[in-house]
Design a protein around this motif. Structure first.
Motif, PDB file in Angstrom:
ATOM      1  N   VAL A 253     -21.520   3.491  -5.099  1.00  0.00           N
ATOM      2  CA  VAL A 253     -22.139   3.259  -3.791  1.00  0.00           C
ATOM      3  C   VAL A 253     -23.564   2.738  -3.933  1.00  0.00           C
ATOM      4  O   VAL A 253     -24.137   2.219  -2.969  1.00  0.00           O
ATOM      5  N   TYR A 254     -24.116   2.855  -5.114  1.00  0.00           N
ATOM      6  CA  TYR A 254     -25.473   2.337  -5.360  1.00  0.00           C
ATOM      7  C   TYR A 254     -25.446   0.846  -5.716  1.00  0.00           C
ATOM      8  O   TYR A 254     -26.507   0.230  -5.847  1.00  0.00           O
TER       9      TYR A 254
ATOM     10  N   GLY B 120     -34.252  14.471  -3.589  1.00  0.00           N
ATOM     11  CA  GLY B 120     -34.992  13.344  -4.143  1.00  0.00           C
ATOM     12  C   GLY B 120     -35.185  12.265  -3.088  1.00  0.00           C
ATOM     13  O   GLY B 120     -34.221  11.798  -2.482  1.00  0.00           O
ATOM     14  N   ALA B 121     -36.436  11.857  -2.873  1.00  0.00           N
ATOM     15  CA  ALA B 121     -36.781  10.958  -1.772  1.00  0.00           C
ATOM     16  C   ALA B 121     -35.991   9.658  -1.797  1.00  0.00           C
ATOM     17  O   ALA B 121     -35.608   9.129  -0.748  1.00  0.00           O
ATOM     18  N   LYS B 122     -35.695   9.148  -2.984  1.00  0.00           N
ATOM     19  CA  LYS B 122     -34.994   7.863  -3.083  1.00  0.00           C
ATOM     20  C   LYS B 122     -33.579   7.955  -2.520  1.00  0.00           C
ATOM     21  O   LYS B 122     -33.025   6.954  -2.050  1.00  0.00           O
TER      22      LYS B 122
ATOM     23  N   LYS C  25     -20.616  15.763  -2.912  1.00  0.00           N
ATOM     24  CA  LYS C  25     -19.729  14.601  -2.962  1.00  0.00           C
ATOM     25  C   LYS C  25     -20.589  13.375  -2.654  1.00  0.00           C
ATOM     26  O   LYS C  25     -20.920  13.106  -1.498  1.00  0.00           O
ATOM     27  N   VAL C  26     -20.947  12.651  -3.677  1.00  0.00           N
ATOM     28  CA  VAL C  26     -21.788  11.460  -3.488  1.00  0.00           C
ATOM     29  C   VAL C  26     -20.883  10.284  -3.142  1.00  0.00           C
ATOM     30  O   VAL C  26     -20.239   9.694  -4.009  1.00  0.00           O
ATOM     31  N   TRP C  27     -20.810   9.986  -1.848  1.00  0.00           N
ATOM     32  CA  TRP C  27     -19.996   8.887  -1.340  1.00  0.00           C
ATOM     33  C   TRP C  27     -20.714   8.130  -0.219  1.00  0.00           C
ATOM     34  O   TRP C  27     -20.196   7.132   0.294  1.00  0.00           O
ATOM     35  N   GLY C  28     -21.864   8.627   0.210  1.00  0.00           N
ATOM     36  CA  GLY C  28     -22.431   8.196   1.475  1.00  0.00           C
ATOM     37  C   GLY C  28     -23.242   6.914   1.440  1.00  0.00           C
ATOM     38  O   GLY C  28     -23.455   6.293   0.410  1.00  0.00           O
ATOM     39  N   PHE C  29     -23.713   6.563   2.634  1.00  0.00           N
ATOM     40  CA  PHE C  29     -24.655   5.447   2.784  1.00  0.00           C
ATOM     41  C   PHE C  29     -26.054   5.878   2.341  1.00  0.00           C
ATOM     42  O   PHE C  29     -26.918   5.047   2.128  1.00  0.00           O
ATOM     43  N   TRP C  30     -26.271   7.218   2.260  1.00  0.00           N
ATOM     44  CA  TRP C  30     -27.561   7.805   1.907  1.00  0.00           C
ATOM     45  C   TRP C  30     -27.384   9.316   1.827  1.00  0.00           C
ATOM     46  O   TRP C  30     -26.287   9.850   2.043  1.00  0.00           O
ATOM     47  N   ASN C  31     -28.475  10.029   1.554  1.00  0.00           N
ATOM     48  CA  ASN C  31     -28.542  11.483   1.666  1.00  0.00           C
ATOM     49  C   ASN C  31     -29.735  11.787   2.557  1.00  0.00           C
ATOM     50  O   ASN C  31     -30.886  11.629   2.135  1.00  0.00           O
TER      51      ASN C  31
ATOM     52  N   TRP D 139     -23.946  -0.801   0.379  1.00  0.00           N
ATOM     53  CA  TRP D 139     -22.686  -0.954   1.106  1.00  0.00           C
ATOM     54  C   TRP D 139     -22.802  -0.645   2.591  1.00  0.00           C
ATOM     55  O   TRP D 139     -21.946  -1.046   3.373  1.00  0.00           O
ATOM     56  N   PHE D 140     -23.860   0.030   3.008  1.00  0.00           N
ATOM     57  CA  PHE D 140     -24.116   0.224   4.441  1.00  0.00           C
ATOM     58  C   PHE D 140     -24.165  -1.106   5.170  1.00  0.00           C
ATOM     59  O   PHE D 140     -23.666  -1.239   6.298  1.00  0.00           O
TER      60      PHE D 140
END
Length: 491
Positions: free
Chosen positions: A309-310, A366-368, A352-358, A375-376
């Motif tokens: 996703v990155y 983590g700010a980044k 679960k790291v799948w998102g447009f962001w956190n 993909w957003f």
């Protein structure tokens, strides 16, 4: 000397233009505006569940500023279709429904959807709705689920809730039903009987069977649902997590069509969840890379994360999957998922790291992580310019299987999207015998180094005020692992 120089420049421009237009294209994309694949598209969107908030090491809260950030980003996307899943047991105490418990977690999501006329699928993950070991349903919990739906729709006025999804992916061994169709059917039927008692059946219909599929071997879940539950099901759905090779090769289309063909002609089918998993042998190197990236990320679940996703390529791959889904006759797609902060896995602080962001990046992860991922932008363009009620037209792509395309229209406005999943730029001739001349067209190019961004999350067109006459062959270049969107929707 200035007039002579000007003539030389104009002559050179004409020559180079003719050369570029007459160059042999890699493919032809032909829009058949008279053939309608889908006359009433529901829309695209994303999975947006109440946030976990308890991350083991720390209990967090989403600030009003973060809610506003979420709203602003979604307003750019303009989702038409959002899936929201809960466990009814989380709003129960001592076996009794407590309607107001955790209401502050779901209310901001439904308030957004209500205020923007977004169609919502509300559902229950399935916890304690059935007991697969004893092969029994829990009337107590199913009744509570219907009562909670009544609370949200009738007492709180969330008319945005159009569909209810009883038990996530019931065909899976990981589901509470443990692959048992009869058990899921009995639960759905009992829940529906309670919905009718509450006179909600005129406002909400079931969405199902909500099965996770990789091949064509689960079509019987659709045919059985048609036989047993068609009176209650308003929209059929499946989930897919295909391998990259499956989608990019085009094999994905034939899999999708098998399920679409099993649905009654008068009912739509949608993609209830869509994301990529590297399950085929050809994608073994990607799987290894995915695992290595997850292990290197402090809060990423190694078992259930999509670390690409990155990368820009995930955006073009998701566009490829969506385009094939649309052309196969589906009426909507829900991307898995909006935000990493929604779901933990293994341990509470392993997400679960799948998102447009956190959205809780600044607060904890983590700010980044709070920044928008590439993909957003591709998913947003394909959502924003496929409004609810769109017609989907037939498009033929000849010459290169790495290219796929769609064409949609609504109320005299159009959108054409072409994706290129190859590793090199490809030239196409874009043509149509019957599409009217499109004016005031915006051109968006999604690819690494090509996006024109503004502020926190906005994509600007690369070009504006274009005139598109496809009766005359129009040349276009689609960048490697990129997406071209042409539209005259005026927003």
């Amino acid at each position: 000397m200035r007039p002579i120089v000007s003539k030389i420049i104009v002559s050179f421009w004409l020559v180079t233009t003719v050369i570029s237009c007459s160059a042999v294209p890699d493919a032809t994309v032909a829009v058949d505006n008279t053939t309608i694949i889908n006359a009433n598209y529901i829309g695209n969107g994303v999975q947006w569940d109440p946030y976990q908030l308890d991350y083991g090491e720390k209990q967090l809260k989403i600030s009003s500023e973060d809610w506003q950030k979420l709203y602003s980003r979604l307003d750019f996307m303009k989702p038409q279709f959002i899936r929201v899943m809960i466990n009814t047991t989380s709003v129960m105490e001592s076996g009794v429904l407590n309607e107001t418990k955790n209401y502050e977690n779901i209310a901001p999501i439904l308030e957004y959807c209500q205020s923007r006329s977004v169609k919502v699928v509300l559902g229950d993950w399935g916890d304690r709705m059935v007991n697969s070991k004893t092969n029994t349903i829990s009337k107590q919990h199913l009744k509570a689920a219907a009562e909670y739906l009544d609370f949200l729709v009738n007492k709180k006025g969330f008319s945005c809730i159009h569909y209810y999804n009883m038990i996530n992916e019931p065909n899976g061994f990981w589901s509470s039903t443990d692959e048992n169709y009869e058990l899921w059917k009995n639960a759905a039927l009992y829940f529906w009987s309670e919905v009718k008692v509450l006179k909600l059946d005129k406002k909400v219909s079931l969405l199902g069977p909500d099965i996770a599929i990789w091949k064509t071997d689960k079509v019987d879940w659709i045919t059985n649902s048609v036989k047993d539950l068609d009176h209650a099901i308003g929209v059929y759905d499946i989930h897919t997590y295909p391998s990259k090779i499956t989608v990019n090769s085009g094999e994905y289309t034939s899999i999708l069509k098998a399920y679409k063909d099993a649905v009654p002609a008068n009912k739509p089918i949608v993609m209830g969840e869509i994301g990529f998993k590297f399950v085929e042998k050809e994608d073994e190197a990607l799987l290894k890379e995915n695992i290595a990236r997850a292990k290197a990320k402090p809060y990423a679940s190694v078992e259930d994360s999509q670390m690409f996703v990155y990368d820009y390529v995930y955006g073009s791959d998701m566009a490829d999957a969506l385009i094939q889904t649309v052309n196969a006759g589906y009426s909507g797609s829900v991307a898995w998922m909006l935000d990493d902060a929604m779901h933990g896995k293994e341990e509470k602080n392993k997400l679960k790291v799948w998102g447009f962001w956190n959205i809780l990046g600044d607060e904890y992860f983590g700010a980044k992580e709070e920044e928008v991922r590439p993909w957003f932008y591709s998913w947003s363009l394909m959502t924003k310019y496929m409004p609810s009620g769109s017609q989907v037209h037939k498009v033929t792509v000849d010459g290169n299987q790495n290219l796929k395309a769609i064409s949609v229209s609504k109320e005299g406005k159009n959108m054409i999207a072409i994706v290129n999943v190859s590793s090199q730029d490809l030239k196409v001739n874009l043509t149509s015998k019957d599409l009217p001349v499109l004016k005031q067209v915006k051109k968006f190019v999604y690819a690494k180094g090509k996006l024109k961004l503004e502020g926190d999350h906005i994509v600007l067109p690369n070009e504006t005020s274009l005139k598109l006459d496809l009766k005359k062959n129009t040349a276009a270049t689609i960048p490697a692992e990129g997406l071209l969107v042409l539209t005259n929707f005026d927003y």
